[in-house]
Scaffold this active site. Sequence first.
Site, mmCIF file in Angstrom:
data_model
loop_
_atom_site.group_PDB
_atom_site.id
_atom_site.type_symbol
_atom_site.label_atom_id
_atom_site.label_comp_id
_atom_site.label_asym_id
_atom_site.label_seq_id
_atom_site.Cartn_x
_atom_site.Cartn_y
_atom_site.Cartn_z
ATOM 1 N N GLN A 78 53.895 84.535 50.047
ATOM 2 C CA GLN A 78 54.173 84.447 48.271
ATOM 3 C C GLN A 78 53.249 85.321 47.856
ATOM 4 O O GLN A 78 52.172 84.902 47.343
ATOM 5 C CB GLN A 78 53.775 82.917 48.130
ATOM 6 N N PHE A 79 53.696 86.701 47.635
ATOM 7 C CA PHE A 79 52.685 87.487 46.979
ATOM 8 C C PHE A 79 52.328 87.348 45.508
ATOM 9 O O PHE A 79 51.556 87.956 44.805
ATOM 10 C CB PHE A 79 53.393 88.958 47.247
ATOM 11 N N THR A 80 53.191 86.629 44.877
ATOM 12 C CA THR A 80 52.978 86.023 43.486
ATOM 13 C C THR A 80 51.679 85.380 43.267
ATOM 14 O O THR A 80 51.450 85.087 42.064
ATOM 15 C CB THR A 80 54.195 85.554 42.780
#
Length: 145
Positions: A78-80
Site C-alpha cells: 500500500q504505497f499510499t
Amino acid sequence: MIALIQRVTHASVRVGDEVTGEIGPGLLVLLGVEKDDDEQKANRLCERVLGYRIFSDEQGKMNLNVQQAGGSVLVVSQFTLPADTEKGLRPSFSRAAPPEQAEALYSYFVSRCRAAGMTTETGRFAADMQVSLTNDGPVTFWLQI
C-alpha cells in the site's frame, strides 16, 4: 514502515480475474514502506503485527495474537500509507520508498511472516488490486516503526 492492520473474518485480493490471496479469520495487513526503512524495521514490524493482541480470549477480551487465535495473514502493498497529507488537497508521496526498495522490503516482510510459521497470503506488488474484506469488530490499528 507502516502496517494498517484489520482483524477480519475474511479477506481477499484480486488482480483482474485472478484471486492472488485469500484468508479466513485473521489479519489483513496493508503495508507501506518509507525511504528510510530497512530489514531491521521490517523485522520489528513483523514481530509487532504477529504479536499484537487484538483477538478475543475466552472472556471476550482482546488478549490473543493472530497466531494464538489460529488466524492467517493477508499482506497487501500500500504505497499510499506513507503519503504526506498535511497540506493541500493532493497527497505527496515524497516519503514513500522507491519501487525497488519497497518491493524488496515487502517481500522480506512476507518471508518473515512465513518464517514465523504464519499462513501468509499476498497481493501482487504494484498491481491494480481489488481488496475485499469483512472487518471483524470493526478492529483496525495503525502500527509504525
